[in-house]
Design a protein around this motif. Structure first.
Motif, PDB file in Angstrom:
ATOM      1  N   HIS A  44     -14.501   9.049   8.639  1.00 41.33           N
ATOM      2  CA  HIS A  44     -13.143   8.552   8.364  1.00 41.33           C
ATOM      3  C   HIS A  44     -12.940   8.256   6.882  1.00 41.33           C
ATOM      4  CE1 HIS A  44     -13.699   6.954  12.684  1.00 41.33           C
ATOM      5  NE2 HIS A  44     -13.198   8.159  12.722  1.00 41.33           N
ATOM      6  N   GLN A  45     -13.550   9.034   6.008  1.00 44.52           N
ATOM      7  CA  GLN A  45     -13.452   8.789   4.567  1.00 44.52           C
ATOM      8  C   GLN A  45     -12.008   8.734   4.088  1.00 44.52           C
ATOM      9  OE1 GLN A  45     -15.658  11.553   2.202  1.00 44.52           O
ATOM     10  NE2 GLN A  45     -17.282  11.689   3.717  1.00 44.52           N
ATOM     11  N   ASP A  46     -11.213   9.692   4.508  1.00 47.45           N
ATOM     12  CA  ASP A  46      -9.832   9.763   4.038  1.00 47.45           C
ATOM     13  C   ASP A  46      -9.013   8.582   4.531  1.00 47.45           C
ATOM     14  OD1 ASP A  46     -10.387  12.136   2.727  1.00 47.45           O
ATOM     15  OD2 ASP A  46      -9.832  13.351   4.475  1.00 47.45           O
ATOM     16  N   ALA A  47      -9.240   8.177   5.754  1.00 50.49           N
ATOM     17  CA  ALA A  47      -8.506   7.030   6.293  1.00 50.49           C
ATOM     18  C   ALA A  47      -8.893   5.750   5.552  1.00 50.49           C
ATOM     19  CB  ALA A  47      -8.780   6.874   7.785  1.00 50.49           C
ATOM     20  N   ILE A  48     -10.167   5.598   5.247  1.00 51.87           N
ATOM     21  CA  ILE A  48     -10.609   4.417   4.506  1.00 51.87           C
ATOM     22  C   ILE A  48     -10.006   4.421   3.105  1.00 51.87           C
ATOM     23  CG2 ILE A  48     -12.635   3.329   3.458  1.00 51.87           C
ATOM     24  CD1 ILE A  48     -14.188   4.161   5.986  1.00 51.87           C
ATOM     25  N   HIS A  49      -9.935   5.590   2.476  1.00 46.06           N
ATOM     26  CA  HIS A  49      -9.354   5.685   1.144  1.00 46.06           C
ATOM     27  C   HIS A  49      -7.863   5.338   1.171  1.00 46.06           C
ATOM     28  CE1 HIS A  49      -9.288   6.831  -3.003  1.00 46.06           C
ATOM     29  NE2 HIS A  49      -8.334   7.723  -2.789  1.00 46.06           N
ATOM     30  N   ALA A  50      -7.140   5.879   2.144  1.00 44.84           N
ATOM     31  CA  ALA A  50      -5.711   5.585   2.259  1.00 44.84           C
ATOM     32  C   ALA A  50      -5.483   4.109   2.573  1.00 44.84           C
ATOM     33  CB  ALA A  50      -5.080   6.461   3.338  1.00 44.84           C
ATOM     34  N   ALA A  51      -6.291   3.555   3.459  1.00 44.07           N
ATOM     35  CA  ALA A  51      -6.148   2.135   3.785  1.00 44.07           C
ATOM     36  C   ALA A  51      -6.496   1.265   2.585  1.00 44.07           C
ATOM     37  CB  ALA A  51      -7.032   1.778   4.976  1.00 44.07           C
ATOM     38  N   GLY A  52      -7.381   1.753   1.719  1.00 44.92           N
ATOM     39  CA  GLY A  52      -7.680   1.017   0.492  1.00 44.92           C
ATOM     40  C   GLY A  52      -6.472   0.918  -0.401  1.00 44.92           C
ATOM     41  N   TRP A  53      -5.696   2.000  -0.507  1.00 48.02           N
ATOM     42  CA  TRP A  53      -4.471   1.942  -1.300  1.00 48.02           C
ATOM     43  C   TRP A  53      -3.446   1.020  -0.652  1.00 48.02           C
ATOM     44  CZ3 TRP A  53      -3.841   3.042  -6.127  1.00 48.02           C
ATOM     45  CH2 TRP A  53      -4.718   3.932  -6.733  1.00 48.02           C
ATOM     46  N   VAL A  54      -3.350   1.054   0.659  1.00 47.29           N
ATOM     47  CA  VAL A  54      -2.442   0.123   1.342  1.00 47.29           C
ATOM     48  C   VAL A  54      -2.890  -1.313   1.083  1.00 47.29           C
ATOM     49  CG1 VAL A  54      -1.650  -0.656   3.609  1.00 47.29           C
ATOM     50  CG2 VAL A  54      -1.754   1.785   3.097  1.00 47.29           C
ATOM     51  N   SER A  55      -4.188  -1.535   1.117  1.00 46.52           N
ATOM     52  CA  SER A  55      -4.728  -2.865   0.860  1.00 46.52           C
ATOM     53  C   SER A  55      -4.425  -3.316  -0.565  1.00 46.52           C
ATOM     54  CB  SER A  55      -6.242  -2.872   1.102  1.00 46.52           C
ATOM     55  OG  SER A  55      -6.778  -4.137   0.835  1.00 46.52           O
ATOM     56  N   LEU A  56      -4.377  -2.378  -1.493  1.00 45.48           N
ATOM     57  CA  LEU A  56      -4.040  -2.718  -2.878  1.00 45.48           C
ATOM     58  C   LEU A  56      -2.644  -3.319  -2.954  1.00 45.48           C
ATOM     59  CD1 LEU A  56      -4.915  -2.496  -5.860  1.00 45.48           C
ATOM     60  CD2 LEU A  56      -3.770  -0.285  -5.911  1.00 45.48           C
ATOM     61  N   PHE A  57      -1.731  -2.788  -2.170  1.00 46.73           N
ATOM     62  CA  PHE A  57      -0.359  -3.284  -2.187  1.00 46.73           C
ATOM     63  C   PHE A  57      -0.158  -4.515  -1.313  1.00 46.73           C
ATOM     64  CE2 PHE A  57       0.143   1.243  -3.310  1.00 46.73           C
ATOM     65  CZ  PHE A  57       0.584   1.038  -4.604  1.00 46.73           C
ATOM     66  N   THR A  58      -1.153  -4.853  -0.500  1.00 48.37           N
ATOM     67  CA  THR A  58      -1.079  -6.078   0.319  1.00 48.37           C
ATOM     68  C   THR A  58      -2.030  -7.137  -0.221  1.00 48.37           C
ATOM     69  OG1 THR A  58      -2.729  -5.244   1.864  1.00 48.37           O
ATOM     70  CG2 THR A  58      -0.416  -4.808   2.392  1.00 48.37           C
ATOM     71  N   LEU A  59      -2.294  -7.072  -1.537  1.00 48.46           N
ATOM     72  CA  LEU A  59      -3.164  -8.035  -2.223  1.00 48.46           C
ATOM     73  C   LEU A  59      -4.564  -8.070  -1.620  1.00 48.46           C
ATOM     74  CD1 LEU A  59      -0.614 -10.919  -2.781  1.00 48.46           C
ATOM     75  CD2 LEU A  59      -1.238  -9.089  -4.351  1.00 48.46           C
ATOM     76  N   HIS A  60      -5.060  -6.916  -1.232  1.00 46.74           N
ATOM     77  CA  HIS A  60      -6.419  -6.719  -0.709  1.00 46.74           C
ATOM     78  C   HIS A  60      -6.677  -7.488   0.588  1.00 46.74           C
ATOM     79  CE1 HIS A  60      -8.317  -4.321  -3.885  1.00 46.74           C
ATOM     80  NE2 HIS A  60      -7.374  -4.832  -4.629  1.00 46.74           N
ATOM     81  N   ALA A  61      -5.652  -7.694   1.376  1.00 49.06           N
ATOM     82  CA  ALA A  61      -5.838  -8.395   2.652  1.00 49.06           C
ATOM     83  C   ALA A  61      -6.683  -7.579   3.623  1.00 49.06           C
ATOM     84  CB  ALA A  61      -4.483  -8.710   3.278  1.00 49.06           C
ATOM     85  N   LEU A  62      -6.599  -6.254   3.550  1.00 48.32           N
ATOM     86  CA  LEU A  62      -7.361  -5.396   4.461  1.00 48.32           C
ATOM     87  C   LEU A  62      -8.751  -5.067   3.936  1.00 48.32           C
ATOM     88  CD1 LEU A  62      -4.569  -2.796   5.264  1.00 48.32           C
ATOM     89  CD2 LEU A  62      -5.232  -4.756   6.625  1.00 48.32           C
ATOM     90  N   TRP A  63      -9.007  -5.387   2.686  1.00 47.19           N
ATOM     91  CA  TRP A  63     -10.220  -4.938   2.016  1.00 47.19           C
ATOM     92  C   TRP A  63     -11.508  -5.331   2.738  1.00 47.19           C
ATOM     93  CZ3 TRP A  63     -14.606  -6.372  -0.618  1.00 47.19           C
ATOM     94  CH2 TRP A  63     -15.148  -5.415  -1.457  1.00 47.19           C
ATOM     95  N   PRO A  64     -11.683  -6.573   3.214  1.00 44.97           N
ATOM     96  CA  PRO A  64     -12.932  -6.912   3.933  1.00 44.97           C
ATOM     97  C   PRO A  64     -13.128  -6.064   5.187  1.00 44.97           C
ATOM     98  CG  PRO A  64     -11.745  -8.906   3.352  1.00 44.97           C
ATOM     99  CD  PRO A  64     -10.838  -7.760   3.038  1.00 44.97           C
ATOM    100  N   PHE A  65     -12.048  -5.741   5.869  1.00 47.82           N
ATOM    101  CA  PHE A  65     -12.168  -4.921   7.076  1.00 47.82           C
ATOM    102  C   PHE A  65     -12.539  -3.477   6.717  1.00 47.82           C
ATOM    103  CE2 PHE A  65      -9.128  -8.303   8.090  1.00 47.82           C
ATOM    104  CZ  PHE A  65      -9.851  -8.933   9.083  1.00 47.82           C
ATOM    105  N   LEU A  66     -12.040  -3.006   5.576  1.00 47.91           N
ATOM    106  CA  LEU A  66     -12.409  -1.665   5.127  1.00 47.91           C
ATOM    107  C   LEU A  66     -13.881  -1.615   4.758  1.00 47.91           C
ATOM    108  CD1 LEU A  66      -9.331  -0.780   2.924  1.00 47.91           C
ATOM    109  CD2 LEU A  66      -9.828  -0.055   5.255  1.00 47.91           C
ATOM    110  N   TRP A  67     -14.367  -2.673   4.162  1.00 50.85           N
ATOM    111  CA  TRP A  67     -15.794  -2.746   3.806  1.00 50.85           C
ATOM    112  C   TRP A  67     -16.643  -2.643   5.079  1.00 50.85           C
ATOM    113  CZ3 TRP A  67     -18.304  -3.680  -0.960  1.00 50.85           C
ATOM    114  CH2 TRP A  67     -19.667  -3.937  -0.859  1.00 50.85           C
ATOM    115  N   ILE A  68     -16.287  -3.424   6.083  1.00 53.25           N
ATOM    116  CA  ILE A  68     -17.024  -3.407   7.350  1.00 53.25           C
ATOM    117  C   ILE A  68     -16.936  -2.024   7.991  1.00 53.25           C
ATOM    118  CG2 ILE A  68     -17.061  -4.339   9.703  1.00 53.25           C
ATOM    119  CD1 ILE A  68     -16.094  -7.015   8.410  1.00 53.25           C
ATOM    120  N   TRP A  69     -15.754  -1.432   7.979  1.00 49.38           N
ATOM    121  CA  TRP A  69     -15.541  -0.109   8.560  1.00 49.38           C
ATOM    122  C   TRP A  69     -16.414   0.928   7.855  1.00 49.38           C
ATOM    123  CZ3 TRP A  69     -10.119   2.632   8.326  1.00 49.38           C
ATOM    124  CH2 TRP A  69     -10.121   3.753   9.146  1.00 49.38           C
ATOM    125  N   ALA A  70     -16.472   0.859   6.534  1.00 47.91           N
ATOM    126  CA  ALA A  70     -17.281   1.822   5.782  1.00 47.91           C
ATOM    127  C   ALA A  70     -18.774   1.602   6.012  1.00 47.91           C
ATOM    128  CB  ALA A  70     -16.961   1.720   4.287  1.00 47.91           C
TER     129      ALA A  70
END
Length: 130
Positions: A44-70
């Protein structure tokens, strides 16, 4: 007020430098889960990358979950649920059911009709004699 224009421009330069470093630092940090996913050949590399950009615009609220997912995926074991990861010590469900049935039969044989419980050694010895 300081009349020296050099100090004003120097302070402005430092301020711009700090803003640029913070901007690029935040962008670099948001991409860490994607780098981890790429290094682990995550499906899911592409999904994690896209969600990282979304997280950038949400002040990194999703970032810890992306770390766990990766981090959850590893190439040598996948998600950790595959048969290859279980190893040779795992038995088939048929073998496990047969062993459980044998254990139940042993436990039932330990209880006599009068309610007395016999030891497993006595049961095994009586089976050998039969």
């Amino acid at each position: 007020m300081i009349d020296d224009p050099f100090l004003n421009y120097f302070a402005l330069g430092i301020l711009l430098f700090v803003v640029v470093v913070l901007f690029y630092g935040i962008i670099a940090i948001h991409d860490i889960p994607h780098i981890i996913a790429k290094s682990r050949d995550h499906p899911h590399q592409d999904a994690i990358h896209a969600a990282g950009w979304v997280s950038l615009f949400t002040l990194h609220a999703l970032w810890p979950f992306l770390w766990i997912w990766a981090m959850a995926y590893r190439p040598e074991r996948g998600w950790g649920f595959s048969k290859a990861a279980e190893g040779p010590h795992q038995r088939s469900p048929t073998e496990e059911v047969a062993e459980l049935r044998q254990r139940i039969a042993d436990l039932e044989a330990r209880v006599t009709p009068s309610g007395e419980i016999r030891s497993l050694e006595d049961i095994r010895a009586s089976r050998r004699n039969d």
